[in-house]
Design a protein around this motif. Structure first.
Motif, PDB file in Angstrom:
ATOM      1  N   ILE A   1      -0.988  -1.068  -7.125  1.00 56.28           N
ATOM      2  CA  ILE A   1      -0.905  -1.118  -5.782  1.00 56.28           C
ATOM      3  C   ILE A   1      -2.041  -0.191  -5.215  1.00 56.28           C
ATOM      4  O   ILE A   1      -2.224   1.068  -5.250  1.00 56.28           O
ATOM      5  N   ASP A   2      -3.124  -0.698  -4.682  1.00 60.40           N
ATOM      6  CA  ASP A   2      -4.390  -0.207  -4.358  1.00 60.40           C
ATOM      7  C   ASP A   2      -4.608  -0.503  -2.929  1.00 60.40           C
ATOM      8  O   ASP A   2      -5.625   0.056  -2.623  1.00 60.40           O
ATOM      9  N   GLY A   3      -3.714  -1.138  -2.268  1.00 58.38           N
ATOM     10  CA  GLY A   3      -4.101  -1.127  -0.672  1.00 58.38           C
ATOM     11  C   GLY A   3      -4.920  -2.423  -0.238  1.00 58.38           C
ATOM     12  O   GLY A   3      -5.340  -2.671   0.775  1.00 58.38           O
ATOM     13  N   ARG A   4      -5.470  -3.039  -1.502  1.00 57.39           N
ATOM     14  CA  ARG A   4      -6.255  -4.210  -1.338  1.00 57.39           C
ATOM     15  C   ARG A   4      -6.037  -5.475  -1.788  1.00 57.39           C
ATOM     16  O   ARG A   4      -5.852  -6.568  -1.268  1.00 57.39           O
TER      17      ARG A   4
ATOM     18  N   PRO B   1       1.463   4.554   1.803  1.00 59.93           N
ATOM     19  CA  PRO B   1       1.264   5.263   3.208  1.00 59.93           C
ATOM     20  C   PRO B   1       0.697   6.549   2.777  1.00 59.93           C
ATOM     21  O   PRO B   1       0.890   7.295   1.849  1.00 59.93           O
ATOM     22  N   ARG B   2       0.309   7.102   4.125  1.00 59.15           N
ATOM     23  CA  ARG B   2      -0.450   8.499   3.781  1.00 59.15           C
ATOM     24  C   ARG B   2       0.837   9.254   3.450  1.00 59.15           C
ATOM     25  O   ARG B   2       1.822   9.264   4.205  1.00 59.15           O
TER      26      ARG B   2
ATOM     27  N   VAL C   1       6.327   2.904   0.342  1.00 53.16           N
ATOM     28  CA  VAL C   1       5.468   1.716   0.166  1.00 53.16           C
ATOM     29  C   VAL C   1       5.486   1.132   1.450  1.00 53.16           C
ATOM     30  O   VAL C   1       6.155   0.918   2.228  1.00 53.16           O
ATOM     31  N   THR C   2       4.494   0.428   2.078  1.00 50.84           N
ATOM     32  CA  THR C   2       4.192  -0.415   3.222  1.00 50.84           C
ATOM     33  C   THR C   2       3.919  -1.845   2.593  1.00 50.84           C
ATOM     34  O   THR C   2       3.167  -1.933   1.619  1.00 50.84           O
TER      35      THR C   2
ATOM     36  N   ALA D   1       0.882  -1.250  -0.026  1.00 52.15           N
ATOM     37  CA  ALA D   1      -0.078  -0.074   0.219  1.00 52.15           C
ATOM     38  C   ALA D   1       0.942   1.130   0.023  1.00 52.15           C
ATOM     39  O   ALA D   1       2.118   1.343   0.369  1.00 52.15           O
TER      40      ALA D   1
END
Lengths: 378, 92
Positions: free
Chosen positions: B49-52, B13-14, B90-91, B11
Motif C-alpha cells: 500500500i503506497d497510495g499509488r 491516511p495521515r 486505511v482509505t 492508502a
C-alpha cells in the motif's frame, strides 16, 4: 538439594521479565491554562522550577525508542506551555516514536501549531470539558475556552492532522454525551474518547461533585453504542466506563509495569500516572537511571508486576491474569492497602459499600463546589 | 462482504504508519492509540500500500508472492482492508 529448593519455591514467586513498554506518557509540565476539577494530576503539582530541561527530555525520548516504546503521549498539564515543545516534538519524531500531543488547545497560536506539526506531530488529542460554552467554562475554569477549543480543532483539521477529542465524563456533563458526539463530528474529529472519570488526584478530591448516578451511566453506554453503529467510518468512539458501579475491576494500564508508563515533569518514572499516591514506593528518576533499568528492575515497577504480590482473594482468583487485581492506587485510596484487591471487585469485602457510596454521593442534590486544580489548592 | 473496486487506490491516511517494531521482531500498523500487529500475510499486503498502486495491481502482486490465483486471495485481502478501513487505518 537445588531440586528441593526449586520445588519449594511457590510457582508465582518468579516474575517473568516483562515485554518492553508500548506507550510512554510524558507529562512534560504540570502548568496548564485550565483548572479542571477532574484532573488526574497529583494534588501536589510540580512547579516549573523542578521541570526536566530540554536535553534530559530528549535523552528520555531516545531511551524510550531504544527500549521499544511505540507511542509517545506528550502531555501535562498543557505540554505547549513549555517553550521547547517544538524541539521536544522534533526529537521524539526523529527517534521514531509515534507522537501524540495531548492538549487543552488553549493559548496555541496557529504559528505554534504549524511548528509542532512540521516537527513531526502525528496526532493531536484535544480535551473537551463540555458540549457548550457554559459547561466547558464551569468545568475547566477558563472563560472562552469552548470557542478557543473549537478554533483550535478547526485549525488542526484544516492542516490534515488526525484529531481525537477526549471528553472526561462526570456528573456535570454526563447529560451532554449525545451532544458531545455531535460536536466531535462537527469539529472534524476522527476519534472521540468518552472517558468516564477515574477517581485519582483532583478527581478523587472532587468525587462527591463528580460522581454520576448509575442510571445516567447506563444511559451513556447505550448512547455510545447507538452512535458507534451510526457513525461507523466517520467517527471512532472509544469509551471508558466508570468502575465504581462495576462487578470487576479494570485492567489498569494493561497490568502494572506491563504495557505503559509515565514520566513526571520532574523526572520520576511511574508505572501509571497516579502511582505517586502509593507513597511507600521508591520511584527512580530519569536523572539517576536509564529508562530500561527502571522499567525492568526499578523497585516501583517490580513491586506489583505480575501476581506474586497478591493476597486473597486475588491470589486464588481465576481472573488474576485477566485484570491483575485491578488498580493498586484505587486499592490504596479506598482500602488503605495497595496490595488488596481493587475494592470495586465483587470479591472484595468492600464491593457493596463502594457501589453504595457512589449511589449516595451521586444522589446528593447540592454537592457543594468542587475544588479547581491549582498549584496551591491541593 | 463489501467488495473493493479494482481501481480503488488503498492508502494509509495521515496519522497512520506502517513500520518495523524492531524490539519485538514484527511489523505494526500504528494509529492514534492503536497498534495492529501484522501477521506475515498482512505484512506483505500492507507493504504494497503506497497510495499509488490500485487494488488490482496489489492483488496481482500478491498472486505472484503467494503463488495463488486472484479468486482465492481476493476475499481475504478485501476482508483485511475493509476491516482496516472501518477502523480508519486505511482509505480505499
Amino acid at each position: 538439594m537445588s531440586e528441593t529448593l526449586l520445588a519449594d519455591r511457590p510457582t508465582e514467586a518468579v516474575t517473568p521479565r516483562p515485554q518492553p513498554p508500548l506507550g510512554l506518557l510524558a507529562e512534560v509540565t504540570h502548568r496548564c491554562p485550565l483548572r479542571c476539577t477532574y484532573c488526574s494530576n497529583p494534588l501536589q503539582l510540580d512547579p516549573k522550577s523542578v521541570e526536566l530541561d530540554t536535553d534530559t527530555w530528549k535523552r528520555v525520548f531516545s531511551e524510550a525508542a531504544e527500549l521499544g516504546v511505540i507511542h509517545l503521549h506528550m502531555s501535562g498539564g498543557e505540554p505547549t506551555a513549555r517553550r521547547d515543545i517544538v524541539e521536544l516534538m522534533r526529537h521524539a519524531a526523529e527517534v521514531g516514536l509515534y507522537t501524540n500531543l495531548i492538549t487543552s488547545g488553549i493559548g496555541i497560536t496557529e504559528e505554534k501549531l504549524d511548528a509542532i506539526i512540521d516537527a513531526g506531530c502525528d496526532h493531536i488529542q484535544l480535551s473537551m470539558q463540555g458540549a457548550d460554552a457554559a459547561i466547558t467554562e464551569a468545568v475547566g475554569g477558563n472563560r472562552g475556552a469552548f470557542e478557543k477549543k473549537h478554533d483550535f480543532a478547526r485549525a488542526v483539521v484544516e492542516r490534515g492532522v488526525p484529531l481525537t477529542l477526549n471528553a472526561v465524563i462526570h456528573r456535570m456533563n454526563i447529560h451532554q454525551v449525545p451532544l458531545m458526539i455531535e460536536k466531535a463530528v462537527e469539529f472534524g474529529a476522527k476519534r472521540l474518547e468518552i472517558a468516564h472519570t477515574q477517581y485519582y488526584g483532583w478527581a478523587l478530591k472532587n468525587r462527591a461533585q463528580l460522581m454520576p448516578a448509575r442510571e445516567d451511566v447506563d444511559r451513556t453506554i447505550e448512547e455510545v453504542e447507538t452512535a458507534r453503529e451510526r457513525l461507523k467510518g466517520t467517527l471512532v468512539i472509544d469509551a471508558v466506563f466508570p468502575d465504581y458501579y462495576a462487578r470487576y475491576p479494570k485492567l489498569c494500564n494493561g497490568g502494572w509495569g506491563t504495557r505503559t508508563f509515565s514520566v513526571t515533569p520532574s523526572g520520576k518514572v511511574l508505572p501509571c500516572h497516579a502511582a505517586e499516591t502509593i507513597t511507600h514506593l521508591d520511584f527512580w528518576n530519569v536523572r539517576d537511571h536509564s529508562l530500561a533499568e527502571t522499567w525492568y528492575d526499578g523497585p516501583a515497577f517490580t513491586a506489583y508486576r505480575g501476581t506474586s504480590w497478591m493476597k486473597e482473594p486475588c491470589r486464588s482468583c481465576e481472573r488474576k491474569h485477566v485484570d491483575f487485581g485491578g488498580c493498586r492506587c484505587q486499592a490504596l485510596a479506598l482500602t488503605g492497602d495497595a496490595a488488596n484487591t481493587d475494592p470495586v471487585c465483587i470479591k472484595s469485602p468492600l464491593h457493596d459499600s463502594i457501589g453504595a457510596m457512589a449511589t449516595t454521593e451521586s444522589a446528593v442534590a447540592e454537592p457543594g463546589a468542587a475544588t479547581y486544580r491549582g498549584f496551591r489548592a491541593g | 462482504m463489501p467488495a473493493i473496486a479494482d481501481d480503488a487506490v488503498p492508502a494509509l491516511p495521515r496519522g497512520v504508519k506502517f513500520r518495523e517494531d524492531k524490539a519485538r521482531g514484527r511489523y505494526v500498523l500504528l494509529g492514534p492509540e492503536r497498534i495492529f500487529e501484522a501477521d506475515p500475510v498482512a505484512t506483505e499486503i500492507l507493504r504494497l500500500i503506497d497510495g499509488r498502486s490500485s487494488f488490482k495491481a496489489i492483488l496481482t502482486r500478491l498472486t505472484e508472492l503467494f503463488t495463488a490465483d486472484e479468486a482465492t486471495i481476493r476475499p481475504d485481502v478485501e476482508a483485511l482492508l475493509t476491516d482496516l478501513a472501518d477502523k480508519q487505518m486505511v482509505t480505499l
